[in-house]
Design a protein around this motif. Structure first.
Motif, PDB file in Angstrom:
ATOM      1  N   ASN A   1       0.805  -1.228   0.000  1.00 58.45           N
ATOM      2  CA  ASN A   1       0.000   0.000   0.000  1.00 58.45           C
ATOM      3  C   ASN A   1       0.831   1.268   0.000  1.00 58.45           C
ATOM      4  N   ALA A   2       2.136   1.177  -0.275  1.00 55.78           N
ATOM      5  CA  ALA A   2       3.001   2.352  -0.197  1.00 55.78           C
ATOM      6  C   ALA A   2       3.892   2.445  -1.435  1.00 55.78           C
ATOM      7  N   GLN A   3       4.153   3.664  -1.838  1.00 56.51           N
ATOM      8  CA  GLN A   3       4.999   3.931  -2.994  1.00 56.51           C
ATOM      9  C   GLN A   3       6.410   3.430  -2.747  1.00 56.51           C
ATOM     10  N   ALA A   4       7.045   2.919  -3.812  1.00 57.07           N
ATOM     11  CA  ALA A   4       8.439   2.459  -3.794  1.00 57.07           C
ATOM     12  C   ALA A   4       8.660   1.350  -2.769  1.00 57.07           C
ATOM     13  N   THR A   5       7.688   0.441  -2.664  1.00 55.20           N
ATOM     14  CA  THR A   5       7.809  -0.721  -1.783  1.00 55.20           C
ATOM     15  C   THR A   5       7.387  -1.969  -2.553  1.00 55.20           C
ATOM     16  N   ALA A   6       7.795  -3.113  -2.038  1.00 51.36           N
ATOM     17  CA  ALA A   6       7.355  -4.399  -2.581  1.00 51.36           C
ATOM     18  C   ALA A   6       7.508  -5.428  -1.473  1.00 51.36           C
ATOM     19  N   ALA A   7       6.799  -6.532  -1.611  1.00 47.52           N
ATOM     20  CA  ALA A   7       6.879  -7.623  -0.626  1.00 47.52           C
ATOM     21  C   ALA A   7       6.686  -8.940  -1.362  1.00 47.52           C
ATOM     22  N   TRP A   8       7.310  -9.985  -0.803  1.00 47.11           N
ATOM     23  CA  TRP A   8       7.206 -11.322  -1.373  1.00 47.11           C
ATOM     24  C   TRP A   8       6.953 -12.322  -0.251  1.00 47.11           C
ATOM     25  N   GLY A   9       6.106 -13.310  -0.539  1.00 47.35           N
ATOM     26  CA  GLY A   9       5.842 -14.394   0.395  1.00 47.35           C
ATOM     27  C   GLY A   9       4.583 -14.185   1.203  1.00 47.35           C
ATOM     28  N   ASP A  10       4.061 -15.296   1.731  1.00 43.02           N
ATOM     29  CA  ASP A  10       2.885 -15.285   2.591  1.00 43.02           C
ATOM     30  C   ASP A  10       3.150 -16.220   3.768  1.00 43.02           C
ATOM     31  N   PRO A  11       3.509 -15.680   4.915  1.00 42.15           N
ATOM     32  CA  PRO A  11       3.597 -14.260   5.268  1.00 42.15           C
ATOM     33  C   PRO A  11       4.744 -13.577   4.529  1.00 42.15           C
ATOM     34  N   ALA A  12       4.708 -12.252   4.488  1.00 41.97           N
ATOM     35  CA  ALA A  12       5.730 -11.478   3.781  1.00 41.97           C
ATOM     36  C   ALA A  12       7.091 -11.772   4.393  1.00 41.97           C
ATOM     37  N   ALA A  13       7.947 -12.411   3.604  1.00 34.65           N
ATOM     38  CA  ALA A  13       9.276 -12.802   4.077  1.00 34.65           C
ATOM     39  C   ALA A  13      10.368 -11.879   3.553  1.00 34.65           C
ATOM     40  N   VAL A  14      10.072 -11.134   2.502  1.00 30.30           N
ATOM     41  CA  VAL A  14      11.027 -10.171   1.942  1.00 30.30           C
ATOM     42  C   VAL A  14      10.261  -8.865   1.712  1.00 30.30           C
ATOM     43  N   ILE A  15      10.830  -7.777   2.220  1.00 36.90           N
ATOM     44  CA  ILE A  15      10.241  -6.450   2.030  1.00 36.90           C
ATOM     45  C   ILE A  15      11.304  -5.538   1.431  1.00 36.90           C
ATOM     46  N   TYR A  16      10.915  -4.799   0.407  1.00 32.54           N
ATOM     47  CA  TYR A  16      11.789  -3.822  -0.251  1.00 32.54           C
ATOM     48  C   TYR A  16      11.189  -2.435  -0.045  1.00 32.54           C
ATOM     49  N   ARG A  17      12.044  -1.475   0.318  1.00 29.88           N
ATOM     50  CA  ARG A  17      11.624  -0.076   0.423  1.00 29.88           C
ATOM     51  C   ARG A  17      12.730   0.789  -0.155  1.00 29.88           C
TER      52      ARG A  17
END
Length: 177
Positions: A64-80
């Motif tokens: 829900n935020a600009q210039a972010t990404a996430a991978w996995g369920d639960p989110a195991a990798v977060i990029y900001r």
């Protein structure tokens, strides 16, 4: 390079907030994240459009935020992207495919990798119970590398003027009879 630094306390508070996002992100819905203060930097857009749909075996999720990404369920990798510049650090620094990354293990098993010498600063948080940190960083380094480096991490040999930190002595020639 800027001399602005982020206090360890402020970085920990940011990581704690993101760790809470990990906990809330276990339902395969949108991952709630905080954008970096400089998330609207065009260089963040250049990186963001290049991040992959998969990191290891983990599928990309909606954030829900600009210039972010996430991978996995639960989110195991977060990029900001768009975090404040870092000054000199005592954290270990590693080159991964031409990108220097500082490693903060203080919230293990969630490791925080932060670019060094690139503006805007990019952060990758990896829960190593789901994927190896090196695998996640290696996958994302290609996207991050589109932003040119303006500084590099120093090695001990850089500080001591090059060469070996503990130079070996020249062999002494044996006397001839």
């Amino acid at each position: 390079m800027s001399t602005r630094t982020v206090s360890a306390r402020a970085r920990r508070a940011s990581v704690v907030a993101l760790v809470a996002a990990f906990a809330l992100a276990g339902c395969a819905g949108t991952v709630p994240l905080e954008p970096g203060p400089d998330a609207n930097n065009p260089e963040c857009a250049a990186i963001s459009v290049r991040v992959p749909d998969r990191v290891g075996d983990l599928d990309r999720r909606t954030t829900n935020a600009q210039a972010t990404a996430a991978w996995g369920d639960p989110a195991a990798v977060i990029y900001r992207c768009g975090l404040p510049e870092q000054g000199p650090s005592d954290l270990p620094c590693f080159d991964v495919d031409g990108v220097d990354w500082l490693l903060d293990e203080s919230n293990a098993p969630r490791y925080v990798f932060t670019t060094y010498g690139r503006t805007p600063v990019t952060e990758i948080i990896v829960d190593i119970t789901y994927i190896a940190g090196a695998d996640a960083v290696r996958t994302l380094s290609e996207a991050v590398a589109v932003v040119d480096a303006d500084a590099r991490c120093l090695a001990a040999t850089d500080v001591f003027g090059g060469g070996s930190v503990s130079p070996t002595a020249e062999p002494t020639p044996e006397p001839t009879p």
